[in-house]
Design a protein around this motif. Sequence first.
Motif, PDB file in Angstrom:
ATOM      1  N   VAL A  84       0.715  -1.138  -0.249  1.00 11.67           N
ATOM      2  CA  VAL A  84       0.099  -0.046  -0.097  1.00 11.67           C
ATOM      3  C   VAL A  84       0.940   1.043   0.196  1.00 11.67           C
ATOM      4  O   VAL A  84       1.735   1.467   1.185  1.00 11.67           O
ATOM      5  CB  VAL A  84      -1.133  -0.432   0.942  1.00 11.67           C
ATOM      6  CG1 VAL A  84      -1.934   1.508   1.194  1.00 11.67           C
ATOM      7  CG2 VAL A  84      -1.944  -0.648   0.711  1.00 11.67           C
ATOM      8  N   PHE A  85       0.500   2.286  -1.044  1.00  7.40           N
ATOM      9  CA  PHE A  85       2.402   3.268  -0.876  1.00  7.40           C
ATOM     10  C   PHE A  85       0.380   4.495  -0.604  1.00  7.40           C
ATOM     11  O   PHE A  85      -0.360   4.670  -1.858  1.00  7.40           O
ATOM     12  CB  PHE A  85       2.185   3.281  -2.605  1.00  7.40           C
ATOM     13  CG  PHE A  85       3.026   2.362  -3.097  1.00  7.40           C
ATOM     14  CD1 PHE A  85       4.121   2.697  -2.109  1.00  7.40           C
ATOM     15  CD2 PHE A  85       3.007   1.312  -3.632  1.00  7.40           C
ATOM     16  CE1 PHE A  85       5.558   1.435  -2.550  1.00  7.40           C
ATOM     17  CE2 PHE A  85       3.534   0.125  -3.876  1.00  7.40           C
ATOM     18  CZ  PHE A  85       5.014   0.172  -3.076  1.00  7.40           C
ATOM     19  N   TYR A  86       0.768   5.554   0.073  1.00  6.48           N
ATOM     20  CA  TYR A  86       0.096   6.121   1.075  1.00  6.48           C
ATOM     21  C   TYR A  86       1.276   8.034  -0.186  1.00  6.48           C
ATOM     22  O   TYR A  86       2.145   7.588  -0.019  1.00  6.48           O
ATOM     23  CB  TYR A  86       0.072   6.471   2.216  1.00  6.48           C
ATOM     24  CG  TYR A  86      -1.000   7.090   2.626  1.00  6.48           C
ATOM     25  CD1 TYR A  86      -2.020   8.090   2.707  1.00  6.48           C
ATOM     26  CD2 TYR A  86      -0.195   9.356   3.087  1.00  6.48           C
ATOM     27  CE1 TYR A  86      -2.689   8.826   3.189  1.00  6.48           C
ATOM     28  CE2 TYR A  86      -0.784  10.135   3.759  1.00  6.48           C
ATOM     29  CZ  TYR A  86      -1.926   9.497   3.996  1.00  6.48           C
ATOM     30  OH  TYR A  86      -2.509  11.054   3.651  1.00  6.48           O
ATOM     31  N   LEU A  87      -0.090   8.529  -0.712  1.00  8.29           N
ATOM     32  CA  LEU A  87      -0.082   9.573  -2.230  1.00  8.29           C
ATOM     33  C   LEU A  87      -0.438  11.110  -0.905  1.00  8.29           C
ATOM     34  O   LEU A  87      -1.300  10.491  -1.424  1.00  8.29           O
ATOM     35  CB  LEU A  87       0.934   9.304  -3.167  1.00  8.29           C
ATOM     36  CG  LEU A  87       1.580   8.563  -3.224  1.00  8.29           C
ATOM     37  CD1 LEU A  87       1.310   8.057  -4.769  1.00  8.29           C
ATOM     38  CD2 LEU A  87       2.895   8.372  -2.872  1.00  8.29           C
ATOM     39  N   LEU A 104       7.667   7.661  -9.592  1.00 10.90           N
ATOM     40  CA  LEU A 104       7.066   7.963  -7.945  1.00 10.90           C
ATOM     41  C   LEU A 104       7.417   7.815  -7.273  1.00 10.90           C
ATOM     42  O   LEU A 104       7.908   8.325  -5.539  1.00 10.90           O
ATOM     43  CB  LEU A 104       5.361   8.304  -8.269  1.00 10.90           C
ATOM     44  CG  LEU A 104       4.465   9.099  -7.671  1.00 10.90           C
ATOM     45  CD1 LEU A 104       4.425  10.594  -7.904  1.00 10.90           C
ATOM     46  CD2 LEU A 104       2.748   8.863  -7.467  1.00 10.90           C
ATOM     47  N   LEU A 105       7.386   7.252  -7.013  1.00  9.85           N
ATOM     48  CA  LEU A 105       7.305   6.079  -5.426  1.00  9.85           C
ATOM     49  C   LEU A 105       9.342   5.810  -5.737  1.00  9.85           C
ATOM     50  O   LEU A 105       9.914   5.769  -4.196  1.00  9.85           O
ATOM     51  CB  LEU A 105       7.636   3.914  -6.001  1.00  9.85           C
ATOM     52  CG  LEU A 105       5.901   3.706  -6.414  1.00  9.85           C
ATOM     53  CD1 LEU A 105       5.702   2.308  -6.823  1.00  9.85           C
ATOM     54  CD2 LEU A 105       4.963   4.467  -5.255  1.00  9.85           C
ATOM     55  N   ASN A 106      10.063   5.713  -6.525  1.00 10.25           N
ATOM     56  CA  ASN A 106      11.340   6.097  -6.359  1.00 10.25           C
ATOM     57  C   ASN A 106      12.016   7.237  -5.363  1.00 10.25           C
ATOM     58  O   ASN A 106      13.068   7.112  -4.476  1.00 10.25           O
ATOM     59  CB  ASN A 106      12.570   6.010  -7.692  1.00 10.25           C
ATOM     60  CG  ASN A 106      12.982   4.607  -7.788  1.00 10.25           C
ATOM     61  OD1 ASN A 106      12.786   3.595  -7.333  1.00 10.25           O
ATOM     62  ND2 ASN A 106      12.309   4.243  -9.370  1.00 10.25           N
ATOM     63  N   VAL A 107      10.395   8.280  -5.285  1.00 10.48           N
ATOM     64  CA  VAL A 107      11.105   9.637  -5.510  1.00 10.48           C
ATOM     65  C   VAL A 107      10.282   9.475  -3.445  1.00 10.48           C
ATOM     66  O   VAL A 107      10.796  10.081  -2.531  1.00 10.48           O
ATOM     67  CB  VAL A 107      10.189  10.838  -5.888  1.00 10.48           C
ATOM     68  CG1 VAL A 107      10.018  11.774  -4.812  1.00 10.48           C
ATOM     69  CG2 VAL A 107      10.641  11.454  -6.986  1.00 10.48           C
ATOM     70  N   PHE A 108       9.393   8.617  -3.326  1.00 11.31           N
ATOM     71  CA  PHE A 108       8.890   8.911  -2.353  1.00 11.31           C
ATOM     72  C   PHE A 108       8.931   7.665  -0.993  1.00 11.31           C
ATOM     73  O   PHE A 108       8.564   7.722   0.455  1.00 11.31           O
ATOM     74  CB  PHE A 108       7.712   9.133  -2.198  1.00 11.31           C
ATOM     75  CG  PHE A 108       6.639  10.665  -2.157  1.00 11.31           C
ATOM     76  CD1 PHE A 108       6.511  11.345  -1.455  1.00 11.31           C
ATOM     77  CD2 PHE A 108       5.952  10.902  -4.205  1.00 11.31           C
ATOM     78  CE1 PHE A 108       5.917  12.647  -2.490  1.00 11.31           C
ATOM     79  CE2 PHE A 108       5.710  12.424  -4.377  1.00 11.31           C
ATOM     80  CZ  PHE A 108       5.769  13.068  -3.399  1.00 11.31           C
ATOM     81  N   ASP A 111      13.985   3.969  -0.551  1.00 14.77           N
ATOM     82  CA  ASP A 111      14.191   3.781   1.567  1.00 14.77           C
ATOM     83  C   ASP A 111      13.908   2.206   1.219  1.00 14.77           C
ATOM     84  O   ASP A 111      14.485   1.229   1.437  1.00 14.77           O
ATOM     85  CB  ASP A 111      14.939   4.088   1.948  1.00 14.77           C
ATOM     86  CG  ASP A 111      16.051   5.144   2.133  1.00 14.77           C
ATOM     87  OD1 ASP A 111      16.791   5.297   1.190  1.00 14.77           O
ATOM     88  OD2 ASP A 111      15.081   5.932   3.151  1.00 14.77           O
ATOM     89  N   ILE A 112      12.779   2.096   0.403  1.00 10.11           N
ATOM     90  CA  ILE A 112      11.598   0.702   1.030  1.00 10.11           C
ATOM     91  C   ILE A 112      12.091  -0.490  -0.289  1.00 10.11           C
ATOM     92  O   ILE A 112      11.962  -1.235  -0.240  1.00 10.11           O
ATOM     93  CB  ILE A 112      10.453   1.134   1.655  1.00 10.11           C
ATOM     94  CG1 ILE A 112       9.888   2.107   2.441  1.00 10.11           C
ATOM     95  CG2 ILE A 112       9.612  -0.135   1.245  1.00 10.11           C
ATOM     96  CD1 ILE A 112       8.621   2.613   2.853  1.00 10.11           C
ATOM     97  N   ILE A 113      11.404   0.999  -1.528  1.00 11.69           N
ATOM     98  CA  ILE A 113      11.753  -0.753  -2.699  1.00 11.69           C
ATOM     99  C   ILE A 113      13.113  -1.149  -2.859  1.00 11.69           C
ATOM    100  O   ILE A 113      13.184  -1.676  -3.170  1.00 11.69           O
ATOM    101  CB  ILE A 113      10.971   0.197  -3.607  1.00 11.69           C
ATOM    102  CG1 ILE A 113      10.857   1.774  -4.114  1.00 11.69           C
ATOM    103  CG2 ILE A 113       9.037   0.099  -3.252  1.00 11.69           C
ATOM    104  CD1 ILE A 113      10.489   1.706  -5.384  1.00 11.69           C
ATOM    105  N   ASN A 114      13.876   0.173  -3.132  1.00 11.94           N
ATOM    106  CA  ASN A 114      15.214   0.029  -3.368  1.00 11.94           C
ATOM    107  C   ASN A 114      15.430  -0.897  -4.446  1.00 11.94           C
ATOM    108  O   ASN A 114      16.111  -1.845  -3.738  1.00 11.94           O
ATOM    109  CB  ASN A 114      16.177  -0.731  -2.265  1.00 11.94           C
ATOM    110  CG  ASN A 114      17.372  -0.390  -2.168  1.00 11.94           C
ATOM    111  OD1 ASN A 114      17.608   0.303  -3.604  1.00 11.94           O
ATOM    112  ND2 ASN A 114      18.698  -1.244  -1.267  1.00 11.94           N
TER     113      ASN A 114
END
Length: 480
Positions: A84-87, A104-108, A111-114
Amino acid sequence: MDNFVDLCIVDAVNTQMDVVFSFERQKFLKKQMKYSPISYNEVFMKEKSVILISGVAGIGKTWLLQKCLLDWSNDLIWKSVELVFYLECRRLNQYPNISNINELLNVFYKDIINGFKTSNHPALFIIDGLDEFKFLNELINCSSSCNYPIVNALTEIQKYKYVVAGRVYAIDQYQSISTEHRNKLTIQIMGFNQKGIHNYIEKNVSDEKKDVVKETLNGSLIAKAMASVPFYLSSMCKIISVSKGINKNSFLTMTNLYASIFLYFFQNHIIKTNKLIKNIIEGDSNKKYILNICKIAYELFVENKVIFSEEEIQTFIIDFDKIESNLFGFIEKIETNLECYYQFAHLTIMEFCASVYAYNCLSIEEIIANEKLKSCLSMICGLTNKSQNSLLKFLVNLNPSKNDSEELLYSILDRLLKSKTYYNYVDLFIECFYESQSSFTDEIKLLVDERKWTISIADGKTSYKTSCEIYFVNHYIKSG
């Protein structure tokens, strides 16, 4: 999880298109009279591909989403979803050049998805604060030629399961581009019911102040009606809790309620002093401070802007860079690698400030001619209230050359009754008269006597509308 107070959730499929800032409060109060609540479990335990959540400012949309995140993390809802991604839209505004979900995910969530491939796992996206998205119009009318790549990224999210929350008008518009999903649920948050209000007070008010809070809320129809909105309830609880003796006029009208919240916030979070409001407002610097806040609110309000840049503020506050840091509290600053953006901490405060500026700095003709101020008319009339027991007197002296309050009130009431769309303005006329807490002067008596009035006693009216009508009828009778 113990801190969460249940919110009322209702089916919102039949919500009508709303205009930004326009009469949202009145429509909420009307809908508040009759609705069938849906349980939290019914909404979130069942698997839905799309959930759209609407509600007025301060009603608890973000609070509800945080509850969802907490429940998902405890494996209570969305059990088939692995990620779940909260934006937040206010943060998405900072990155207009991001063009797809991976960026988008690489910005927010870098550190998690890496390097983790999200496409291989069931994912759900939560988009919070749609009404604050700077490029909402481009998103609704999306085309291949859109100049803002971030719009393409938000459009791509529709390939996944997603939840979008925002104010009523924004969700109404967004529904037009989410019609392809059959497994969709549209809900509206109505705030706290009576049980929820009781639970909030029990959890958040000290024991010695609980009875005072309950008595105050029960003694004011305005306070009682607005207590279902978490923002108002929390504000009123704080104001009552810190007051040595609560003034019965603090929540008499909507304008009184807004003024009490504004001045409480100013005293406790900006000035941070125990001095009396009277002594605080005596200083010219504090008057100028409030007027600056109100000017920013007004200029942005009439442009329907929620998010704004420093350049936009500089056009009407020349020395903004010198006073910028002093405005924080009412205004939030969002810093990015590209530039800084600003927004009011709460839209309710922004609308009230716009009304205060209009009252103090615009001519009667400018107020009446500006269609954007239509939803502010009742609060502008509320500021003409001459009661010496009201906090309003500290907000109507900000500009030495301000309007004559009696002339302003008469001009607005005259305009309403002479409007070509008269029947649409009757309720607003009575609301303006109530907010002003005026009596029938000779001028107003002449206005009213020219009309035939029909006010029916019927079920289905809000307590606020009933208060306005009772006040009007009583003064009508007293006038002879």
